[in-house]
Enzyme design. Structure first.
Site, PDB file in Angstrom:
ATOM      1  N   LYS A  13       0.855  -1.279   0.064  1.00  0.00           N
ATOM      2  CA  LYS A  13      -0.017   0.127  -0.144  1.00  0.00           C
ATOM      3  C   LYS A  13       0.816   1.383   0.035  1.00  0.00           C
ATOM      4  O   LYS A  13       0.581   2.390  -0.624  1.00  0.00           O
ATOM      5  CB  LYS A  13      -0.956   0.092   1.176  1.00  0.00           C
ATOM      6  CG  LYS A  13      -1.976  -1.065   1.445  1.00  0.00           C
ATOM      7  CD  LYS A  13      -2.683  -1.063   2.590  1.00  0.00           C
ATOM      8  CE  LYS A  13      -1.972  -0.943   3.984  1.00  0.00           C
ATOM      9  NZ  LYS A  13      -1.327  -2.350   4.014  1.00  0.00           N
ATOM     10  N   ARG A  88      -9.567   1.078   8.557  1.00  0.00           N
ATOM     11  CA  ARG A  88      -9.161  -0.368   8.790  1.00  0.00           C
ATOM     12  C   ARG A  88     -10.076  -1.415   9.550  1.00  0.00           C
ATOM     13  O   ARG A  88     -10.056  -2.258   9.616  1.00  0.00           O
ATOM     14  CB  ARG A  88      -7.803  -0.248   9.631  1.00  0.00           C
ATOM     15  CG  ARG A  88      -6.665  -0.928   9.143  1.00  0.00           C
ATOM     16  CD  ARG A  88      -5.494  -0.810  10.194  1.00  0.00           C
ATOM     17  NE  ARG A  88      -4.527  -1.350   9.938  1.00  0.00           N
ATOM     18  CZ  ARG A  88      -3.579  -0.688   8.988  1.00  0.00           C
ATOM     19  NH1 ARG A  88      -3.436   0.578   8.536  1.00  0.00           N
ATOM     20  NH2 ARG A  88      -2.383  -1.462   9.260  1.00  0.00           N
ATOM     21  N   ARG A 127      11.888  -5.695   4.323  1.00  0.00           N
ATOM     22  CA  ARG A 127      11.882  -4.470   4.230  1.00  0.00           C
ATOM     23  C   ARG A 127      12.508  -3.541   5.092  1.00  0.00           C
ATOM     24  O   ARG A 127      12.959  -3.926   5.968  1.00  0.00           O
ATOM     25  CB  ARG A 127       9.962  -4.175   4.718  1.00  0.00           C
ATOM     26  CG  ARG A 127      10.062  -2.579   4.727  1.00  0.00           C
ATOM     27  CD  ARG A 127       8.757  -2.263   4.830  1.00  0.00           C
ATOM     28  NE  ARG A 127       8.204  -2.850   6.041  1.00  0.00           N
ATOM     29  CZ  ARG A 127       6.618  -2.561   6.023  1.00  0.00           C
ATOM     30  NH1 ARG A 127       5.784  -1.972   5.364  1.00  0.00           N
ATOM     31  NH2 ARG A 127       6.080  -3.200   7.293  1.00  0.00           N
ATOM     32  N   ARG A 160      11.590  -2.009  10.702  1.00  0.00           N
ATOM     33  CA  ARG A 160      10.800  -1.501  11.705  1.00  0.00           C
ATOM     34  C   ARG A 160      10.236  -2.704  12.813  1.00  0.00           C
ATOM     35  O   ARG A 160      10.406  -3.806  12.588  1.00  0.00           O
ATOM     36  CB  ARG A 160       9.270  -1.473  10.833  1.00  0.00           C
ATOM     37  CG  ARG A 160       8.903   0.133  10.626  1.00  0.00           C
ATOM     38  CD  ARG A 160       7.751   0.170   9.556  1.00  0.00           C
ATOM     39  NE  ARG A 160       6.500  -0.445   9.898  1.00  0.00           N
ATOM     40  CZ  ARG A 160       5.188  -0.565   9.072  1.00  0.00           C
ATOM     41  NH1 ARG A 160       5.576   0.369   7.976  1.00  0.00           N
ATOM     42  NH2 ARG A 160       4.479  -1.113   9.704  1.00  0.00           N
ATOM     43  N   ARG A 171      -0.382  -9.337  12.837  1.00  0.00           N
ATOM     44  CA  ARG A 171      -1.083  -8.261  11.988  1.00  0.00           C
ATOM     45  C   ARG A 171      -1.778  -8.753  10.939  1.00  0.00           C
ATOM     46  O   ARG A 171      -2.984  -8.434  10.579  1.00  0.00           O
ATOM     47  CB  ARG A 171       0.248  -7.236  11.457  1.00  0.00           C
ATOM     48  CG  ARG A 171       1.093  -6.480  12.470  1.00  0.00           C
ATOM     49  CD  ARG A 171       2.104  -5.881  12.091  1.00  0.00           C
ATOM     50  NE  ARG A 171       1.997  -4.929  10.828  1.00  0.00           N
ATOM     51  CZ  ARG A 171       3.239  -4.797  10.139  1.00  0.00           C
ATOM     52  NH1 ARG A 171       4.600  -5.198  10.496  1.00  0.00           N
ATOM     53  NH2 ARG A 171       3.124  -3.868   9.106  1.00  0.00           N
TER      54      ARG A 171
HETATM   55  P1  AP5 Z   1       4.934  -1.657   1.767  1.00  0.00           P
HETATM   56  O1  AP5 Z   1       4.567  -0.674   0.613  1.00  0.00           O
HETATM   57  O2  AP5 Z   1       5.805  -0.983   2.808  1.00  0.00           O
HETATM   58  O3  AP5 Z   1       3.655  -2.382   2.401  1.00  0.00           O
HETATM   59  P2  AP5 Z   1       2.346  -1.614   3.134  1.00  0.00           P
HETATM   60  O4  AP5 Z   1       1.318  -2.340   2.522  1.00  0.00           O
HETATM   61  O5  AP5 Z   1       2.403  -0.105   3.132  1.00  0.00           O
HETATM   62  O6  AP5 Z   1       2.673  -2.387   4.440  1.00  0.00           O
HETATM   63  P3  AP5 Z   1       2.709  -1.736   5.837  1.00  0.00           P
HETATM   64  O7  AP5 Z   1       3.671  -2.941   6.854  1.00  0.00           O
HETATM   65  O8  AP5 Z   1       3.067  -0.297   6.073  1.00  0.00           O
HETATM   66  O9  AP5 Z   1       1.289  -2.082   6.495  1.00  0.00           O
HETATM   67  P4  AP5 Z   1       0.540  -1.996   7.622  1.00  0.00           P
HETATM   68  O10 AP5 Z   1      -0.858  -1.852   6.892  1.00  0.00           O
HETATM   69  O11 AP5 Z   1       0.673  -3.310   8.494  1.00  0.00           O
HETATM   70  O12 AP5 Z   1       1.344  -0.882   8.302  1.00  0.00           O
HETATM   71  P5  AP5 Z   1       0.753   0.719   8.819  1.00  0.00           P
HETATM   72  O13 AP5 Z   1       1.960   1.480   8.794  1.00  0.00           O
HETATM   73  O14 AP5 Z   1      -0.360   0.841   8.052  1.00  0.00           O
HETATM   74  O15 AP5 Z   1       5.634  -2.866   1.141  1.00  0.00           O
HETATM   75  C1  AP5 Z   1       6.324  -3.897   2.142  1.00  0.00           C
HETATM   76  C2  AP5 Z   1       7.480  -4.320   1.605  1.00  0.00           C
HETATM   77  O16 AP5 Z   1       7.444  -4.875   0.376  1.00  0.00           O
HETATM   78  C3  AP5 Z   1       8.409  -3.004   1.281  1.00  0.00           C
HETATM   79  O17 AP5 Z   1       9.873  -3.425   1.789  1.00  0.00           O
HETATM   80  C4  AP5 Z   1       8.370  -2.821  -0.170  1.00  0.00           C
HETATM   81  O18 AP5 Z   1       9.546  -2.190  -0.563  1.00  0.00           O
HETATM   82  C5  AP5 Z   1       8.151  -4.352  -0.707  1.00  0.00           C
HETATM   83  N1  AP5 Z   1       7.348  -4.353  -1.987  1.00  0.00           N
HETATM   84  C6  AP5 Z   1       6.148  -3.525  -2.221  1.00  0.00           C
HETATM   85  N2  AP5 Z   1       5.484  -3.754  -3.133  1.00  0.00           N
HETATM   86  C7  AP5 Z   1       6.391  -4.838  -3.782  1.00  0.00           C
HETATM   87  C8  AP5 Z   1       6.439  -5.573  -4.849  1.00  0.00           C
HETATM   88  N3  AP5 Z   1       5.454  -5.367  -5.996  1.00  0.00           N
HETATM   89  N4  AP5 Z   1       7.313  -6.647  -5.094  1.00  0.00           N
HETATM   90  C9  AP5 Z   1       8.242  -6.699  -4.112  1.00  0.00           C
HETATM   91  N5  AP5 Z   1       8.503  -6.048  -3.241  1.00  0.00           N
HETATM   92  C10 AP5 Z   1       7.314  -4.960  -2.976  1.00  0.00           C
HETATM   93  O19 AP5 Z   1       0.245   0.518  10.388  1.00  0.00           O
HETATM   94  C11 AP5 Z   1       1.179   0.159  11.211  1.00  0.00           C
HETATM   95  C12 AP5 Z   1       0.451  -0.065  12.556  1.00  0.00           C
HETATM   96  O20 AP5 Z   1      -0.271   1.218  13.029  1.00  0.00           O
HETATM   97  C13 AP5 Z   1      -0.816  -1.091  12.594  1.00  0.00           C
HETATM   98  O21 AP5 Z   1      -0.474  -2.360  12.739  1.00  0.00           O
HETATM   99  C14 AP5 Z   1      -1.720  -0.277  13.501  1.00  0.00           C
HETATM  100  O22 AP5 Z   1      -1.201  -0.733  14.691  1.00  0.00           O
HETATM  101  C15 AP5 Z   1      -1.648   1.138  13.295  1.00  0.00           C
HETATM  102  N6  AP5 Z   1      -2.484   1.304  12.532  1.00  0.00           N
HETATM  103  C16 AP5 Z   1      -2.262   2.335  11.372  1.00  0.00           C
HETATM  104  N7  AP5 Z   1      -3.357   2.654  10.958  1.00  0.00           N
HETATM  105  C17 AP5 Z   1      -4.497   2.423  11.554  1.00  0.00           C
HETATM  106  C18 AP5 Z   1      -5.863   2.402  11.740  1.00  0.00           C
HETATM  107  N8  AP5 Z   1      -6.578   3.044  10.622  1.00  0.00           N
HETATM  108  N9  AP5 Z   1      -6.545   1.911  12.687  1.00  0.00           N
HETATM  109  C19 AP5 Z   1      -6.028   1.429  13.697  1.00  0.00           C
HETATM  110  N10 AP5 Z   1      -4.482   1.111  13.757  1.00  0.00           N
HETATM  111  C20 AP5 Z   1      -3.776   1.719  12.740  1.00  0.00           C
HETATM  112 MG    MG Z   2       2.697   1.312   4.852  1.00  0.00          MG
END
Ligand code: AP5
Ligand code: MG
Length: 217
Positions: A13, A88, A127, A160, A171
């Protein structure tokens, strides 16, 4: 263009949201990034959020909803935005709808970046994130130009805290339980599209741009 990116942790994402933000010149709003910035700055919100994030749990809705709905009223959101990691849960999606109704706006498209749990587990250990500007890399598929160093700002890249394998597993469970129901929520509204997040990130991006092009045509 108002876009929501849905998908499991690690589906890509953030990677796609950054590209969309550049192409369409709209802000990239990542609740995860907002929380990480708050943690880094030691704010009260950051301290509360870290407790949940480190366990792989969602931060409670009441801490997230106001944060985002206020952010969306800012001037730079007038032309649209890309939401990454919000909503979410169903209550978050409902709160977003209520906020949008107030201004007579609507979401143009909710895009699911689809990737299997197996593909994600394989990905996450590779990552690396920039603690300063938030850029993300992958040591094999999307490496920085210089190993361990951010291309944008030269900071040292980190793994991270919540990318440890046992936390990634939690997660994913939380995603399936609490976030996956949003796919039906947006499907029922007729605005859900799905792209394959396992292929090359540039290919996935092309698919998203094609979908958005068809919508705005
Ligand atoms: P990346 O693009 O970083 O993936 P992502 O989907 O953004 O993954 P996140 O881990 O950031 O998602 P998340 O939803 O758990 O975390 P968030 O920060 O939102 O890609 C992942 C890896 O793959 C990278 O290394 C990238 O380079 C690689 N990659 C990408 N595309 C690729 C491809 N096509 N081929 C190969 N490699 C690829 O949330 C973190 C925490 O915050 C949550 O767990 C929760 O506790 C809290 N939180 C955030 N938002 C909320 C909410 N709305 N409500 C409640 N809690 C929340
Ligand atoms: Mg992300």
């Amino acid at each position: 263009m108002r876009i929501i990116l849905l998908g499991a942790p690690g589906a890509g994402k953030g990677t796609q949201a950054k590209k969309l933000s550049l192409k369409y010149n709209i802000p990239h709003i990542s609740t995860g990034d907002i929380f990480r910035a708050n943690i880094k700055n030691g704010t009260e919100l950051g301290i509360k959020a870290k407790e949940y994030m480190d366990k792989g749990l969602l931060v409670p809705d009441e801490l997230v909803v106001e944060l985002v709905t206020v952010r969306l009223t800012q001037e730079d959101c007038k032309r649209g935005y890309v939401l990454d990691g919000f909503p979410r849960t169903i209550p978050q999606a409902q709160a977003l709808d209520i906020a949008l109704d107030r201004t007579g706006e609507r979401i143009d498209c909710a895009i699911e970046v689809d990737a299997s749990d197996m593909a994600i587990i394989k990905r996450m250990s590779g990552r690396r994130a920039c603690p300063v500007c938030g850029a993300t890399y992958h040591i094999v598929s999307i490496p920085p130009r210089k190993e361990g160093i951010c291309d944008n700002c030269g900071a040292e890249l980190i793994l991270r805290d919540d990318d440890k394998p046992e936390t990634v597993q939690k997660r994913l469970e939380v995603y399936h339980e609490q976030t996956q129901p949003l796919l039906s929520y947006y499907k029922d509204k007729g605005i859900l599209k799905t792209v394959d997040g396992v292929k090359d990130a540039d290919e996935t991006f092309k698919d998203i741009v094609a979908i958005l092009g068809a919508i705005s045509a």
